[in-house]
Design an enzyme around this catalytic site. Structure first.
Site, PDB file in Angstrom:
ATOM      1  N   ASP A 150       7.355  80.015 114.668  1.00 19.39           N
ATOM      2  CA  ASP A 150       8.728  80.578 114.166  1.00 19.39           C
ATOM      3  C   ASP A 150       9.816  79.856 114.347  1.00 19.39           C
ATOM      4  O   ASP A 150      10.219  79.581 115.698  1.00 19.39           O
ATOM      5  CB  ASP A 150       8.603  81.986 114.319  1.00 19.39           C
ATOM      6  CG  ASP A 150       9.322  82.992 113.592  1.00 19.39           C
ATOM      7  OD1 ASP A 150      10.025  82.447 112.706  1.00 19.39           O
ATOM      8  OD2 ASP A 150       9.704  83.975 114.019  1.00 19.39           O
ATOM      9  N   ASP A 160      12.360  87.773 106.005  1.00 20.57           N
ATOM     10  CA  ASP A 160      11.476  88.706 106.483  1.00 20.57           C
ATOM     11  C   ASP A 160      11.429  90.060 105.270  1.00 20.57           C
ATOM     12  O   ASP A 160      12.374  90.320 104.694  1.00 20.57           O
ATOM     13  CB  ASP A 160      12.108  89.573 107.590  1.00 20.57           C
ATOM     14  CG  ASP A 160      11.784  88.462 109.107  1.00 20.57           C
ATOM     15  OD1 ASP A 160      11.444  87.296 108.755  1.00 20.57           O
ATOM     16  OD2 ASP A 160      12.259  89.100 109.932  1.00 20.57           O
TER      17      ASP A 160
HETATM   18  C1  GLA Z   1      11.379  86.302 112.665  1.00 26.88           C
HETATM   19  C2  GLA Z   1       9.921  86.403 111.860  1.00 26.88           C
HETATM   20  C3  GLA Z   1       9.261  87.978 111.991  1.00 26.88           C
HETATM   21  C4  GLA Z   1       8.978  88.067 113.395  1.00 26.88           C
HETATM   22  C5  GLA Z   1      10.073  87.988 114.025  1.00 26.88           C
HETATM   23  C6  GLA Z   1      10.129  88.308 115.606  1.00 26.88           C
HETATM   24  O1  GLA Z   1      12.203  87.218 112.120  1.00 26.88           O
HETATM   25  O2  GLA Z   1      10.047  86.118 110.346  1.00 26.88           O
HETATM   26  O3  GLA Z   1       7.964  87.905 111.283  1.00 26.88           O
HETATM   27  O4  GLA Z   1       7.899  87.190 113.939  1.00 26.88           O
HETATM   28  O5  GLA Z   1      10.992  86.916 113.993  1.00 26.88           O
HETATM   29  O6  GLA Z   1      10.987  87.908 116.425  1.00 26.88           O
END
Ligand code: GLA
Length: 495
Positions: A260, A320
């Protein structure tokens, strides 16, 4: 003499009770999680009389302040990004910002921020490797299926939850339906030892033993990290330790890595992403263990164009998701232009499932599952598998819907016709069948009547309702009545 007069004036100015303190400056708020991790948020505020502006700096990104209002010591501001919004309301009390943070989903938490001289500490930039092609690892010939801890548990995930989730998948038929990977998302990370080896925090006493437990249930084990120095939750990241972490993950028995972007944006530009992701792609390959590589960076820099070249098996294409119709449908229905980038081994990922988290209706969760199946999207469940209803389990394990998602041709479907608020989608399948989904995106009941010829389908031989698992009477038209946000999903045999 001159000097002491200046000192006097400064003192007078700083102590003058009539000069109210304004909010201008950098403010730091620290959150200490039960696992001991400290996460920081900074507020860079600029006050001019009763006008407030500025930036909120999260570990994962900087957002401009919106809707600022200030009156005396009290103030309000917000920050928003696609499916998320953060509202801060509070007052300045004895040099401290005492605020309430409200999230878009209604949760709220008190926040305290004090003046700070620094802001985030950004490590020096490590030069990036030159670009090359990381060979395909041979994995994910179908869209990965499994479960990820984030959407339901966020930071409240621990060893016991992962084990009991594996038990649930062992007992409830999900493994047989195709769900394979159990992925521990952010907040497992602890500290590095003097050799630089990362260790989990106290929520995960023994990652290797946990992976072995998951494997003992016939499932595979996944984990999460970031190319930045800190994850989105402000936990330890892989920056400068990519090869070492890949080796550690392999030694633990990790089969899947979600990687990520998060705080990497403070070090690298978007156009450097390919090299950054290539570094971990190489490291995973060098680890000698087959590990599915899941890229997570919200689709920046057209990741679908280079995802396969860094060894990526799937890449997030959106911000997200959230457990509501607006967020889910925005993510799912926006994928049309990306269809040609999906293929066996390499998938567009509109984010993990929210089915069963409680924020949508049954019809909306059926639409969520159908849409992801039409998209050949990864199916990573994101609810609490240990306590879901029979209805939710039956949505997640619908055999014929999953068969469409997992179709070996790997051709992503898309919208072929729009009639008002109704969208008709089509997906070609390996055996020559055609999957059709009729989505009612509107808030009213929709009556649909379309001749098959309008859908470029010559008269189908059989028409099967894949949710109901029964064949329908074939006539010259596709006819149905759909509730708001509901779906009809069909499999047509055309020869
Ligand atoms: C980002 C990702 C999420 C999750 C969070 C964790 O927002 O897109 O899917 O993994 O980080 O902190």
């Amino acid at each position: 003499m001159k000097h002491s007069l200046l000192c006097f004036l400064i003192l007078l100015c700083c102590t003058n009770p009539l000069a109210a303190e304004d909010l201008t400056g950098t403010w730091e708020s620290v959150h200490v999680a039960p696992d001991g991790n400290k996460s920081y948020t900074y507020f860079d505020l600029v006050q001019k009389a009763d006008k407030l502006s500025g930036t909120v700096r999260f570990p994962w990104g900087d957002l401009p302040l919106i809707e600022c209002a200030i009156s005396g010591n009290r103030f309000h501001f917000a920050a928003a990004i696609d499916n998320a919004r953060f509202d801060y309301e509070g007052e300045l009390v004895n040099g401290v910002l005492q605020m309430t943070l409200r999230y878009h989903d209604g949760r709220q938490t008190p926040i305290r921020a004090e003046r700070s001289a620094s802001g985030f500490v950004v490590p020096p930039k490590i030069p990036l490797p030159t670009l090359h092609v990381v060979p395909y690892n041979g994995l994910a010939s179908r869209p990965p299926m499994g479960w990820n801890s984030w959407n339901h548990f966020h930071g409240d995930v621990d060893d016991a939850i992962i084990r009991s989730t594996a038990d649930a998948m062992d007992a409830n038929g999900m493994r047989e339906a195709g769900y394979t990977y159990i992925v521990v998302d952010d907040t497992w990370e602890g500290q590095r030892d003097p050799q630089g080896i990362i260790h989990p925090n106290k929520k995960f006493p023994d990652m290797k033993a946990l992976a072995a437990y998951v494997h003992s249930k016939g499932l595979k084990f996944g984990i999460y990290s970031t190319p930045g120095s800190k994850t989105c939750g402000d936990y330890e990241g892989s920056y400068g330790h990519e090869e070492q972490d890949a080796k550690t993950f392999a030694a633990w028995g990790v089969d899947y890595l979600k990687y990520d972007w998060c705080s990497a944006f403070r070090i690298y530009t978007n156009s450097e992403m390919r090299a950054v992701y290539q570094k971990m792609g190489d490291a995973l390959r060098a680890s000698g263990r087959p590990i599915v590589y899941s890229l997570c960076q919200s689709g920046k820099d057209n990741v679908w164009e280079w995802g396969p070249l860094v060894g990526g098996n799937l890449w997030r294409t959106t911000d997200d998701i959230a457990d509501n119709w607006k967020a889910m449908s925005a993510n799912g229905f926006s994928q049309n232009p990306l269809a040609r980038f999906a293929a066996p081994g390499h998938w567009n990922d509109p984010d993990m499932l929210e089915i069963g988290n409680g924020g949508m209706t049954d019809d909306e969760y059926h639409t969520h599952m159908s849409l992801w199946a039409m998209l050949a999207a990864p199916l990573m469940a994101g609810n609490d598998l240990r306590s879901m209803t029979k209805e939710i389990l039956s949505i997640l394990t619908s055999k014929e819907v999953i068969a469409i998602d997992q179709d070996i041709l790997g051709k992503q479907g898309g919208s072929i016709k729009q009639i008002g608020q109704v969208e008709i989608w089509e997906r070609s399948l390996a055996d020559g069948d055609i999957a059709i989904a009729v989505f009612n995106r509107g808030d009213d009941v929709a009556k649909v009547s379309v001749p098959w010829s309008d859908l470029q389908v010559s008269n189908p031989v059989t028409v099967r309702d894949v949710w109901e698992e029964k064949n329908l009477i074939v006539n010259k038209k596709l006819e149905t009545v759909l509730n708001p946000h509901a779906v009809l999903m069909l499999r047509l045999q055309t020869k």
